[in-house]
Scaffold this motif. Structure first.
Motif, PDB file in Angstrom:
ATOM      1  N   ARG A  73       0.854  -1.199   0.000  1.00 32.51           N
ATOM      2  CA  ARG A  73       0.000   0.000   0.000  1.00 32.51           C
ATOM      3  C   ARG A  73       0.883   1.240   0.000  1.00 32.51           C
ATOM      4  O   ARG A  73       1.919   1.272   0.658  1.00 32.51           O
ATOM      5  CB  ARG A  73      -0.865  -0.016   1.265  1.00 32.51           C
ATOM      6  CG  ARG A  73      -1.938   1.067   1.330  1.00 32.51           C
ATOM      7  CD  ARG A  73      -2.616   1.044   2.703  1.00 32.51           C
ATOM      8  NE  ARG A  73      -1.751   1.536   3.756  1.00 32.51           N
ATOM      9  CZ  ARG A  73      -1.701   1.045   4.994  1.00 32.51           C
ATOM     10  NH1 ARG A  73      -2.444   0.022   5.340  1.00 32.51           N
ATOM     11  NH2 ARG A  73      -0.869   1.558   5.896  1.00 32.51           N
ATOM     12  N   LEU A  74       0.453   2.263  -0.723  1.00 36.05           N
ATOM     13  CA  LEU A  74       1.166   3.533  -0.728  1.00 36.05           C
ATOM     14  C   LEU A  74       0.462   4.516   0.184  1.00 36.05           C
ATOM     15  O   LEU A  74      -0.753   4.733   0.068  1.00 36.05           O
ATOM     16  CB  LEU A  74       1.245   4.119  -2.145  1.00 36.05           C
ATOM     17  CG  LEU A  74       2.187   3.432  -3.133  1.00 36.05           C
ATOM     18  CD1 LEU A  74       2.238   4.225  -4.424  1.00 36.05           C
ATOM     19  CD2 LEU A  74       3.580   3.266  -2.550  1.00 36.05           C
ATOM     20  N   ASP A  75       1.218   5.094   1.134  1.00 36.03           N
ATOM     21  CA  ASP A  75       0.694   6.095   2.060  1.00 36.03           C
ATOM     22  C   ASP A  75       1.432   7.403   1.863  1.00 36.03           C
ATOM     23  O   ASP A  75       2.440   7.478   1.151  1.00 36.03           O
ATOM     24  CB  ASP A  75       0.892   5.638   3.514  1.00 36.03           C
ATOM     25  CG  ASP A  75       0.153   4.358   3.840  1.00 36.03           C
ATOM     26  OD1 ASP A  75      -0.912   4.126   3.244  1.00 36.03           O
ATOM     27  OD2 ASP A  75       0.635   3.582   4.688  1.00 36.03           O
ATOM     28  N   GLY A  76       0.927   8.412   2.548  1.00 35.62           N
ATOM     29  CA  GLY A  76       1.647   9.669   2.614  1.00 35.62           C
ATOM     30  C   GLY A  76       2.848   9.537   3.528  1.00 35.62           C
ATOM     31  O   GLY A  76       3.079   8.481   4.137  1.00 35.62           O
ATOM     32  N   PRO A  77       3.627  10.594   3.697  1.00 34.58           N
ATOM     33  CA  PRO A  77       4.866  10.509   4.481  1.00 34.58           C
ATOM     34  C   PRO A  77       4.650  10.143   5.938  1.00 34.58           C
ATOM     35  O   PRO A  77       5.552   9.598   6.580  1.00 34.58           O
ATOM     36  CB  PRO A  77       5.481  11.911   4.343  1.00 34.58           C
ATOM     37  CG  PRO A  77       4.328  12.796   3.958  1.00 34.58           C
ATOM     38  CD  PRO A  77       3.416  11.945   3.146  1.00 34.58           C
ATOM     39  N   ASP A  78       3.466  10.415   6.488  1.00 39.50           N
ATOM     40  CA  ASP A  78       3.183  10.106   7.892  1.00 39.50           C
ATOM     41  C   ASP A  78       2.411   8.805   8.073  1.00 39.50           C
ATOM     42  O   ASP A  78       1.841   8.553   9.140  1.00 39.50           O
ATOM     43  CB  ASP A  78       2.409  11.266   8.543  1.00 39.50           C
ATOM     44  CG  ASP A  78       3.226  12.549   8.574  1.00 39.50           C
ATOM     45  OD1 ASP A  78       4.466  12.439   8.740  1.00 39.50           O
ATOM     46  OD2 ASP A  78       2.650  13.640   8.436  1.00 39.50           O
ATOM     47  N   GLY A  79       2.377   7.987   7.033  1.00 37.96           N
ATOM     48  CA  GLY A  79       1.714   6.697   7.170  1.00 37.96           C
ATOM     49  C   GLY A  79       0.260   6.718   6.743  1.00 37.96           C
ATOM     50  O   GLY A  79      -0.166   7.575   5.952  1.00 37.96           O
ATOM     51  N   PRO A  80      -0.563   5.794   7.267  1.00 43.73           N
ATOM     52  CA  PRO A  80      -1.941   5.644   6.785  1.00 43.73           C
ATOM     53  C   PRO A  80      -2.854   6.827   7.072  1.00 43.73           C
ATOM     54  O   PRO A  80      -3.909   6.945   6.462  1.00 43.73           O
ATOM     55  CB  PRO A  80      -2.432   4.394   7.531  1.00 43.73           C
ATOM     56  CG  PRO A  80      -1.558   4.294   8.733  1.00 43.73           C
ATOM     57  CD  PRO A  80      -0.223   4.810   8.311  1.00 43.73           C
ATOM     58  N   THR A  81      -2.454   7.716   7.976  1.00 45.94           N
ATOM     59  CA  THR A  81      -3.296   8.880   8.281  1.00 45.94           C
ATOM     60  C   THR A  81      -3.195   9.961   7.218  1.00 45.94           C
ATOM     61  O   THR A  81      -3.980  10.915   7.235  1.00 45.94           O
ATOM     62  CB  THR A  81      -2.914   9.472   9.647  1.00 45.94           C
ATOM     63  OG1 THR A  81      -1.524   9.837   9.630  1.00 45.94           O
ATOM     64  CG2 THR A  81      -3.159   8.459  10.757  1.00 45.94           C
TER      65      THR A  81
END
Length: 451
Positions: free
Chosen positions: A233-241
């Motif tokens: 999964r691809l997330d933003g730099p701070d993870g799933p949030t």
């Protein structure tokens, strides 16, 4: 007077226990665990402000002065009840990383997500299910057939066995298994590099813009080679949030996974037995896009169930053994196929070479050289097994769940034994079977059918 057999004498002893009811309650609590761990000790819950004792528990009043707890073995071949619980935890761990829950926001459904299978390369032709290799008149240099020409069922013991064991590259097979965790890490590192190349950003900058979150499970093929099933999964730099940047889309991730897997090439461990060369993944790569709402693609629940299924299995799926081996003589006595015996023997032989000591191949000969965990995940992918177990304990002890977080627990525990006597093992197996039957009945009733 005729002397009773040992198991019958043990049943008599068990039946004469004054606290048999409480022991049975313990075994039911463990789900009929096949190899429970017994502990002795006490725990006291104290209010730190008032000094009031909120609860005190001691095993002094338990049968034999001890408490049975689950062994938590994930292998179904060792303990079916604990294996089932572990598989259930794995299902929720993987599923929460796909659809949210357990501390993961539901917005992860909108992130690019893939289900990927990475396989090992060929170490020599083996019999395969379905239409096997076409029969050929030519023979190999050892006089063996280079084809089969038959159609094999999945359960055929020939499936996974080499067409010619003398041609098969056993050292390469064992060393590939041993290096598989390093190959997975190289793939993940490559994935960042290939995402950066596809998006036109720098390699150092890409890790500040996007995070690759993943969970992978190892499965043994019939030939004894490990391959990986992974959720990526691809997330933003701070993870799933945080959402990934707009350029980090499904198409980019698909292409990056394919090119990153093909680019993995690690040097083979330095040894005369290895033959040199480089190690990489096989040409067979399966990639499935996971889309919110299904959309005709593989579903999130199906992926979670598929991964969870393989955490209860191990090397026995390839016909090997699930315990460590202590000597070469023990290998010769194993009831395994010639192919598996050759793999274990090769791992044992390579493990004796000074230049390969760091791979600890003799300690992992029963695993055909593979030294990695069954399931691993990145930190930000989802919850943890520890958090899931803690939530289950809190649910089971709901009476105390509303205590203040400042409550102090004082206790001392020690290990006092493990396992069952012959009679206890039969009783525990019966309890486990009854619980399994009850689950099937409930499942059938919920589905509106008949048990």
């Amino acid at each position: 007077m005729r002397q009773l057999p040992p198991t019958e004498r043990d049943f008599v002893r068990l039946g004469e226990m004054p606290d048999l009811g409480r022991w049975l309650e313990q075994i039911r609590t463990t789900g009929g665990c096949a190899e429970p761990v017994y502990l002795a000790g006490h725990t006291t819950m104290v209010d730190p402000d008032t000094g009031e004792v909120l609860r005190h528990y001691s095993t002094a009043t338990e049968p034999g002065g001890r408490l049975a707890v689950r062994c938590r073995n994930r292998r179904a071949s060792r303990c079916a009840p604990c294996s089932r619980e572990h598989s259930g935890d794995t299902f929720h761990l993987v599923r929460s990383g796909l659809v949210g829950g357990k501390g993961v926001p539901e917005t992860v459904r909108t992130h690019p997500r893939l289900f990927v299978t990475l396989t090992a390369p060929s170490f020599g032709p083996v019999h395969r299910a379905g239409d096997c290799h076409p029969a050929r008149r030519r023979r190999c240099e050892h006089g063996g057939c280079q084809g089969c020409g038959r159609t094999h069922l999945e359960a055929d013991p020939l499936v996974g066995q080499p067409l010619c064991s003398d041609c098969y590259e056993y050292p390469g097979h064992v060393l590939w298994n041993a290096m598989a965790p390093a190959l997975w890490k190289a793939f993940r590192d490559n994935l960042y590099h290939h995402l950066a190349a596809g998006a036109g950003v720098g390699r150092s900058e890409v890790r500040t813009l996007v995070r690759v979150s993943a969970a992978k499970v190892a499965e043994y093929q019939k030939r004894g080679a490990v391959h990986f099933h992974a959720v990526i999964r691809l997330d933003g730099p701070d993870g799933p949030t945080t959402p990934p940047p707009p350029w980090a889309a499904e198409d980019l991730l698909l292409e990056a996974v394919r090119s990153a897997a093909a680019a993995v090439a690690l040097p083979c461990p330095d040894s005369m037995a290895s033959g040199g060369g480089r190690l990489g993944f096989g040409a067979q790569l399966d990639v499935h896009l996971l889309i919110k709402g299904g959309g005709g693609h593989i579903s999130d629940d199906a992926v979670a169930a598929y991964v969870a299924k393989y955490t209860s299995k191990s090397v026995e799926a390839a016909g090997a053994v699930d315990r460590r081996i202590e000597s070469l003589a023990e290998i010769q006595a194993l009831r395994v196929s010639p192919h598996v015996r050759a793999l274990i023997t090769t791992a044992w032989r390579l493990g004796g070479l000074p230049e390969l000591q760091h791979l600890r191949l003799r300690a992992w000969a029963h695993m055909l050289g593979y030294r990695g965990h069954c399931l691993t995940k990145t930190r930000a992918y989802s919850t943890t097994y520890g958090q899931l177990r803690a939530a289950r304990v809190e649910h089971a002890c709901g009476l105390y769940a509303d205590w203040d977080d400042g409550t102090v627990a004082e206790g001392a525990w020690r290990f006092v034994g493990t396992g069952h006597t012959p009679a206890e093992a039969l009783v525990a197996a019966g309890i486990a079977e009854d619980l399994a039957t009850n689950r099937e009945i409930v499942r059938a009733e919920q589905a509106g059918g008949r048990p």
